[in-house]
Design a protein around this motif. Structure first.
Motif, PDB file in Angstrom:
ATOM      1  N   GLU A   1     -39.346 -27.372  16.463  1.00 46.39           N
ATOM      2  CA  GLU A   1     -38.056 -27.101  15.839  1.00 46.39           C
ATOM      3  C   GLU A   1     -37.261 -26.187  16.764  1.00 46.39           C
ATOM      4  OE1 GLU A   1     -38.709 -25.569  11.924  1.00 46.39           O
ATOM      5  OE2 GLU A   1     -40.036 -27.227  11.351  1.00 46.39           O
ATOM      6  N   PRO A   2     -36.001 -26.496  17.035  1.00 47.02           N
ATOM      7  CA  PRO A   2     -35.237 -25.725  18.015  1.00 47.02           C
ATOM      8  C   PRO A   2     -34.826 -24.350  17.482  1.00 47.02           C
ATOM      9  CG  PRO A   2     -33.814 -27.326  16.968  1.00 47.02           C
ATOM     10  CD  PRO A   2     -35.211 -27.605  16.474  1.00 47.02           C
ATOM     11  N   PRO A   3     -34.554 -23.424  18.395  1.00 44.42           N
ATOM     12  CA  PRO A   3     -34.099 -22.091  17.981  1.00 44.42           C
ATOM     13  C   PRO A   3     -32.648 -22.141  17.518  1.00 44.42           C
ATOM     14  CG  PRO A   3     -34.019 -22.284  20.362  1.00 44.42           C
ATOM     15  CD  PRO A   3     -34.652 -23.553  19.858  1.00 44.42           C
ATOM     16  N   GLY A   4     -32.238 -21.075  16.821  1.00 44.41           N
ATOM     17  CA  GLY A   4     -30.850 -20.978  16.382  1.00 44.41           C
ATOM     18  C   GLY A   4     -30.747 -20.559  14.934  1.00 44.41           C
ATOM     19  N   ALA A   5     -29.528 -20.222  14.540  1.00 46.59           N
ATOM     20  CA  ALA A   5     -29.266 -19.741  13.177  1.00 46.59           C
ATOM     21  C   ALA A   5     -29.557 -20.822  12.143  1.00 46.59           C
ATOM     22  CB  ALA A   5     -27.820 -19.284  13.065  1.00 46.59           C
ATOM     23  N   ARG A   6     -30.089 -20.398  11.000  1.00 47.17           N
ATOM     24  CA  ARG A   6     -30.339 -21.312   9.893  1.00 47.17           C
ATOM     25  C   ARG A   6     -29.491 -20.945   8.666  1.00 47.17           C
ATOM     26  NH1 ARG A   6     -36.004 -24.328   9.853  1.00 47.17           N
ATOM     27  NH2 ARG A   6     -36.262 -24.570  12.095  1.00 47.17           N
ATOM     28  N   GLU A   7     -28.570 -20.058   8.844  1.00 46.48           N
ATOM     29  CA  GLU A   7     -27.586 -19.763   7.813  1.00 46.48           C
ATOM     30  C   GLU A   7     -26.431 -19.028   8.460  1.00 46.48           C
ATOM     31  OE1 GLU A   7     -28.759 -16.834   4.820  1.00 46.48           O
ATOM     32  OE2 GLU A   7     -30.556 -16.475   5.997  1.00 46.48           O
ATOM     33  N   GLY A   8     -25.275 -19.060   7.809  1.00 47.67           N
ATOM     34  CA  GLY A   8     -24.124 -18.370   8.363  1.00 47.67           C
ATOM     35  C   GLY A   8     -22.849 -18.798   7.680  1.00 47.67           C
ATOM     36  N   GLN A   9     -21.746 -18.461   8.317  1.00 47.94           N
ATOM     37  CA  GLN A   9     -20.417 -18.802   7.796  1.00 47.94           C
ATOM     38  C   GLN A   9     -19.525 -19.194   8.962  1.00 47.94           C
ATOM     39  OE1 GLN A   9     -17.309 -15.910   5.961  1.00 47.94           O
ATOM     40  NE2 GLN A   9     -18.446 -16.725   4.218  1.00 47.94           N
ATOM     41  N   SER A  10     -18.708 -20.224   8.762  1.00 46.08           N
ATOM     42  CA  SER A  10     -17.852 -20.712   9.836  1.00 46.08           C
ATOM     43  C   SER A  10     -16.606 -21.347   9.248  1.00 46.08           C
ATOM     44  CB  SER A  10     -18.611 -21.738  10.688  1.00 46.08           C
ATOM     45  OG  SER A  10     -17.836 -22.188  11.769  1.00 46.08           O
ATOM     46  N   GLY A  11     -15.475 -21.231   9.968  1.00 48.23           N
ATOM     47  CA  GLY A  11     -14.248 -21.887   9.556  1.00 48.23           C
ATOM     48  C   GLY A  11     -13.378 -21.037   8.666  1.00 48.23           C
ATOM     49  N   SER A  12     -12.364 -21.677   8.107  1.00 45.86           N
ATOM     50  CA  SER A  12     -11.426 -20.986   7.216  1.00 45.86           C
ATOM     51  C   SER A  12     -10.877 -22.003   6.216  1.00 45.86           C
ATOM     52  CB  SER A  12     -10.286 -20.359   8.034  1.00 45.86           C
ATOM     53  OG  SER A  12      -9.610 -21.349   8.782  1.00 45.86           O
ATOM     54  N   ASP A  13      -9.935 -21.572   5.408  1.00 40.99           N
ATOM     55  CA  ASP A  13      -9.318 -22.429   4.389  1.00 40.99           C
ATOM     56  C   ASP A  13     -10.237 -22.539   3.173  1.00 40.99           C
ATOM     57  OD1 ASP A  13      -7.344 -23.903   3.219  1.00 40.99           O
ATOM     58  OD2 ASP A  13      -7.432 -25.590   4.588  1.00 40.99           O
ATOM     59  N   LYS A  14     -10.384 -23.731   2.610  1.00 36.15           N
ATOM     60  CA  LYS A  14     -11.111 -23.910   1.355  1.00 36.15           C
ATOM     61  C   LYS A  14     -12.587 -23.540   1.498  1.00 36.15           C
ATOM     62  CE  LYS A  14      -9.692 -28.042   1.760  1.00 36.15           C
ATOM     63  NZ  LYS A  14      -9.475 -29.513   1.634  1.00 36.15           N
ATOM     64  N   SER A  15     -13.086 -22.800   0.506  1.00 37.21           N
ATOM     65  CA  SER A  15     -14.478 -22.369   0.543  1.00 37.21           C
ATOM     66  C   SER A  15     -15.420 -23.519   0.198  1.00 37.21           C
ATOM     67  CB  SER A  15     -14.686 -21.218  -0.450  1.00 37.21           C
ATOM     68  OG  SER A  15     -16.056 -20.867  -0.534  1.00 37.21           O
ATOM     69  N   LEU A  16     -16.510 -23.631   0.946  1.00 36.82           N
ATOM     70  CA  LEU A  16     -17.532 -24.637   0.677  1.00 36.82           C
ATOM     71  C   LEU A  16     -18.895 -24.032   0.954  1.00 36.82           C
ATOM     72  CD1 LEU A  16     -18.281 -27.597   0.006  1.00 36.82           C
ATOM     73  CD2 LEU A  16     -18.130 -28.092   2.455  1.00 36.82           C
ATOM     74  N   ARG A  17     -19.714 -23.961  -0.079  1.00 36.52           N
ATOM     75  CA  ARG A  17     -21.073 -23.433   0.060  1.00 36.52           C
ATOM     76  C   ARG A  17     -22.032 -24.608   0.173  1.00 36.52           C
ATOM     77  NH1 ARG A  17     -20.887 -20.192  -5.408  1.00 36.52           N
ATOM     78  NH2 ARG A  17     -19.958 -22.222  -5.891  1.00 36.52           N
ATOM     79  N   LEU A  18     -22.717 -24.675   1.302  1.00 37.62           N
ATOM     80  CA  LEU A  18     -23.504 -25.857   1.662  1.00 37.62           C
ATOM     81  C   LEU A  18     -24.973 -25.509   1.846  1.00 37.62           C
ATOM     82  CD1 LEU A  18     -23.782 -28.817   2.798  1.00 37.62           C
ATOM     83  CD2 LEU A  18     -23.181 -27.849   5.032  1.00 37.62           C
ATOM     84  N   LEU A  19     -25.836 -26.298   1.205  1.00 42.11           N
ATOM     85  CA  LEU A  19     -27.282 -26.172   1.367  1.00 42.11           C
ATOM     86  C   LEU A  19     -27.803 -27.451   2.013  1.00 42.11           C
ATOM     87  CD1 LEU A  19     -29.985 -24.693   0.809  1.00 42.11           C
ATOM     88  CD2 LEU A  19     -30.024 -25.823  -1.430  1.00 42.11           C
ATOM     89  N   ILE A  20     -28.580 -27.290   3.078  1.00 39.75           N
ATOM     90  CA  ILE A  20     -29.176 -28.423   3.802  1.00 39.75           C
ATOM     91  C   ILE A  20     -30.691 -28.321   3.665  1.00 39.75           C
ATOM     92  CG2 ILE A  20     -29.402 -29.575   6.032  1.00 39.75           C
ATOM     93  CD1 ILE A  20     -26.796 -28.019   6.842  1.00 39.75           C
ATOM     94  N   VAL A  21     -31.327 -29.342   3.124  1.00 41.78           N
ATOM     95  CA  VAL A  21     -32.783 -29.323   2.978  1.00 41.78           C
ATOM     96  C   VAL A  21     -33.367 -30.602   3.557  1.00 41.78           C
ATOM     97  CG1 VAL A  21     -32.638 -27.893   0.900  1.00 41.78           C
ATOM     98  CG2 VAL A  21     -32.826 -30.359   0.669  1.00 41.78           C
TER      99      VAL A  21
END
Length: 237
Positions: free
Chosen positions: A33-53
């Motif tokens: 599995e590659p390194p890197g963030a597994r949660e965070g916040q990005s962008g602007s405008d309309k809010s969207l809370r996203l879960l990836i499983v």
């Protein structure tokens, strides 16, 4: 319903299928599995809370970083017109049953949308259609009740019968089983109030495969994320 030809052939072919399966699993486990963030916040405008499983594909195996894997590419795409607060829960070799156990052990949270990428390991472990539909229904229920998802997008299963590095007859058996479970998932989504099915519609070419010939490449992750993003925008529209 009578068993399909591939199901009937499993018994006499068991020694061959086991030997071939061990070889494929060994090759598939060569990438991490590659390194890197597994949660965070990005962008602007309309809010969207996203879960990836999901399994190793959700966890980005085949990419050099999470930014170039499914989660990173999807967040980059959606961040063009949303403020995306996101979290990835992905694990190599996990089945739907395993993901249910993992999510059940986590604290409750609130997301607008969940996407899932599961099924390959259910196929390789011989999950029945009935058990698959039951577990996918339980997963959708858990994502909506414990994690607040009002919309769930389940990725279809890849065309495992087209994997060139999986030898025959294992390729035939896995391909038929993947098609069977994918059809069942599409059928479940067609009658479910918040679950939709995203077919895997990617060119099956060498450049879309990782070096192990089993996982997606970075180019494939970019295309897959784009399919997800288009589907999500249509659902939220």
């Amino acid at each position: 319903m009578l068993p399909a030809a591939d199901q009937l052939a499993r018994i006499p072919l068991t020694p061959v299928l086991v030997a071939q399966g061990l070889g494929v699993r060994q090759r598939a486990n060569t990438l991490s599995e590659p390194p890197g963030a597994r949660e965070g916040q990005s962008g602007s405008d309309k809010s969207l809370r996203l879960l990836i499983v999901g399994d190793s594909s959700a966890a980005g195996v085949g990419a050099t970083s999470q930014e170039k894997a499914l989660s990173g590419r999807l967040v980059q795409n959606l961040a063009q017109d949303h403020q995306v607060t996101w979290k990835l829960i992905g694990e190599s070799s996990i089945t739907t049953t395993g993901m249910l156990k993992r999510l059940s052990a986590l604290p409750a949270a609130s997301f607008d949308l969940a996407i899932t990428a599961l099924g390959v390991n259910d196929v390789t472990r011989g999950s029945s259609r009935r058990k698959w539909v039951k577990r996918q229904t339980e997963l959708a229920d858990l994502l909506s009740t414990k994690f607040g998802a009002r919309c769930i997008v389940a990725s279809g299963l890849p065309p495992m019968g087209a994997y060139p590095q999986v030898p025959q007859p294992l390729r035939w058996v896995l391909g038929a089983q993947a098609t069977r479970l994918d059809d069942a998932l599409a059928g479940l989504a067609a009658t479910h109030p918040i679950l939709s099915h995203l077919p895997i519609d990617l060119p099956f070419e060498t450049r879309y495969q990782a070096s192990d010939g089993y996982h997606p490449s970075e180019e494939a992750y970019t295309l897959w994320a784009s399919l997800f993003a288009d589907h999500i925008r249509a659902r939220l529209g």
